[in-house]
Design a protein around this motif. Structure first.
Motif, PDB file in Angstrom:
ATOM      1  N   MET A 155     100.163  69.812  43.301  1.00  0.00           N
ATOM      2  CA  MET A 155      99.981  69.797  41.844  1.00  0.00           C
ATOM      3  C   MET A 155     101.348  69.748  41.158  1.00  0.00           C
ATOM      4  O   MET A 155     102.270  70.444  41.553  1.00  0.00           O
ATOM      5  N   THR A 156     101.460  68.892  40.158  1.00  0.00           N
ATOM      6  CA  THR A 156     102.730  68.773  39.455  1.00  0.00           C
ATOM      7  C   THR A 156     102.940  69.967  38.525  1.00  0.00           C
ATOM      8  O   THR A 156     102.086  70.834  38.382  1.00  0.00           O
ATOM      9  N   SER A 157     104.075  70.016  37.899  1.00  0.00           N
ATOM     10  CA  SER A 157     104.412  71.110  36.983  1.00  0.00           C
ATOM     11  C   SER A 157     105.015  70.516  35.715  1.00  0.00           C
ATOM     12  O   SER A 157     105.473  69.365  35.698  1.00  0.00           O
ATOM     13  N   LEU A 158     105.035  71.307  34.650  1.00  0.00           N
ATOM     14  CA  LEU A 158     105.663  70.832  33.425  1.00  0.00           C
ATOM     15  C   LEU A 158     107.144  70.583  33.657  1.00  0.00           C
ATOM     16  O   LEU A 158     107.707  69.616  33.132  1.00  0.00           O
ATOM     17  N   ALA A 159     107.789  71.443  34.431  1.00  0.00           N
ATOM     18  CA  ALA A 159     109.213  71.250  34.717  1.00  0.00           C
ATOM     19  C   ALA A 159     109.449  69.890  35.371  1.00  0.00           C
ATOM     20  O   ALA A 159     110.383  69.168  34.998  1.00  0.00           O
ATOM     21  N   ALA A 160     108.611  69.517  36.329  1.00  0.00           N
ATOM     22  CA  ALA A 160     108.773  68.225  37.006  1.00  0.00           C
ATOM     23  C   ALA A 160     108.548  67.074  36.033  1.00  0.00           C
ATOM     24  O   ALA A 160     109.266  66.061  36.076  1.00  0.00           O
ATOM     25  N   ILE A 161     107.582  67.223  35.142  1.00  0.00           N
ATOM     26  CA  ILE A 161     107.316  66.176  34.157  1.00  0.00           C
ATOM     27  C   ILE A 161     108.509  66.009  33.220  1.00  0.00           C
ATOM     28  O   ILE A 161     108.962  64.886  32.944  1.00  0.00           O
ATOM     29  N   LEU A 162     109.069  67.120  32.735  1.00  0.00           N
ATOM     30  CA  LEU A 162     110.200  67.039  31.814  1.00  0.00           C
ATOM     31  C   LEU A 162     111.450  66.515  32.505  1.00  0.00           C
ATOM     32  O   LEU A 162     112.230  65.768  31.915  1.00  0.00           O
ATOM     33  N   ARG A 163     111.668  66.892  33.776  1.00  0.00           N
ATOM     34  CA  ARG A 163     112.812  66.340  34.494  1.00  0.00           C
ATOM     35  C   ARG A 163     112.633  64.829  34.664  1.00  0.00           C
ATOM     36  O   ARG A 163     113.609  64.075  34.620  1.00  0.00           O
ATOM     37  N   GLY A 164     111.408  64.390  34.860  1.00  0.00           N
ATOM     38  CA  GLY A 164     111.156  62.955  34.945  1.00  0.00           C
ATOM     39  C   GLY A 164     111.480  62.244  33.649  1.00  0.00           C
ATOM     40  O   GLY A 164     112.105  61.171  33.645  1.00  0.00           O
ATOM     41  N   VAL A 165     111.082  62.843  32.529  1.00  0.00           N
ATOM     42  CA  VAL A 165     111.378  62.249  31.220  1.00  0.00           C
ATOM     43  C   VAL A 165     112.886  62.140  31.023  1.00  0.00           C
ATOM     44  O   VAL A 165     113.382  61.146  30.467  1.00  0.00           O
ATOM     45  N   GLU A 166     113.633  63.125  31.475  1.00  0.00           N
ATOM     46  CA  GLU A 166     115.089  63.056  31.367  1.00  0.00           C
ATOM     47  C   GLU A 166     115.643  61.857  32.123  1.00  0.00           C
ATOM     48  O   GLU A 166     116.681  61.300  31.753  1.00  0.00           O
ATOM     49  N   ARG A 167     114.947  61.431  33.171  1.00  0.00           N
ATOM     50  CA  ARG A 167     115.374  60.255  33.947  1.00  0.00           C
ATOM     51  C   ARG A 167     114.739  58.972  33.426  1.00  0.00           C
ATOM     52  O   ARG A 167     114.931  57.896  34.012  1.00  0.00           O
ATOM     53  N   GLY A 168     113.954  59.065  32.373  1.00  0.00           N
ATOM     54  CA  GLY A 168     113.296  57.890  31.824  1.00  0.00           C
ATOM     55  C   GLY A 168     111.943  57.597  32.426  1.00  0.00           C
ATOM     56  O   GLY A 168     111.378  56.515  32.204  1.00  0.00           O
TER      57      GLY A 168
END
Length: 214
Positions: A1-14
């Motif tokens: 299961m993903t996490s909000l932290a992983a989603i936000l780190r992804g957004v930082e990478r585009g």
């Protein structure tokens, strides 16, 4: 299961959640907060709720319902929290060039005294808070906020507004973090002056958030 932290780190990478009119439910990022985060074509609900509970209250494909009062009120009651604000999320990369970093932070000094109201508020929502001031009374505050992301806030003295001063402070935040990092700012959309300030300092809008706190 993903996490909000992983989603936000992804957004930082585009890398954003897919714009599939979908909804993702993940665990609350910490004991301090829950949230509803809206991206283009996708909603993330980060709270300790069952996805079936969410599905019962949000029609499939309805991307407005999760950030509207009926659902947020239900989430407040279920989690025992309150919505503190619904903000635009802005994101900017750090300045990587040493000369650019030095120019952006010229005149700023880190403070050990954290009694300013803006700083006291920052400690309620962030960890590792650091405060920088200049000779004119301007402040730049950085810290680790939602899901561990690096966040900033600025304080512009009333008599210095309207002259690009806020833009310089917002830009300075991009030089006060590691050269490979990114920094977030949360701005109430109705605060048009602040929104223009961060956009002019190179921050890009990436979504919105409704933060639920104790």
């Amino acid at each position: 299961m993903t996490s909000l932290a992983a989603i936000l780190r992804g957004v930082e990478r585009g890398v954003f959640p897919p714009p599939d009119l979908g909804l993702t439910v993940v665990a609350a990022p910490s004991h301090r907060e829950s949230c509803v985060v809206a991206f283009t074509g996708h909603i993330v609900i980060a709270a300790d709720v069952d996805p079936e509970w969410v599905a019962e209250r949000i029609p499939a494909g309805d991307l407005s319902a999760p950030t509207n009062p009926p659902f947020l009120a239900a989430l407040e009651e279920f989690t025992g929290r309150r919505v503190s604000a619904i903000d635009a999320m802005l994101l900017a990369p750090a300045f990587a060039d040493p000369a650019e970093r030095a120019a952006a932070t010229a005149g700023l000094t880190e403070l050990a005294d954290h009694d300013h109201p803006r700083v006291e508020r920052a400690w309620r929502y962030r960890n590792d808070v650091r405060v920088y001031a200049d000779a004119h009374g301007g402040l730049v505050v950085t810290g680790r906020g939602l899901a561990g992301r690096l966040e900033c806030a600025i304080e512009v003295p009333p008599d210095a507004r309207g002259h690009g001063y806020g833009r310089r402070l917002a830009a300075a935040a991009r030089a006060l973090i590691g050269p490979d990092a990114s920094i977030w700012a949360q701005v109430t959309p109705g605060n048009a002056a602040s929104l223009r300030t961060f956009l002019a300092a190179g921050y890009k809008p990436v979504g919105s958030e409704a933060l639920l706190v104790k």
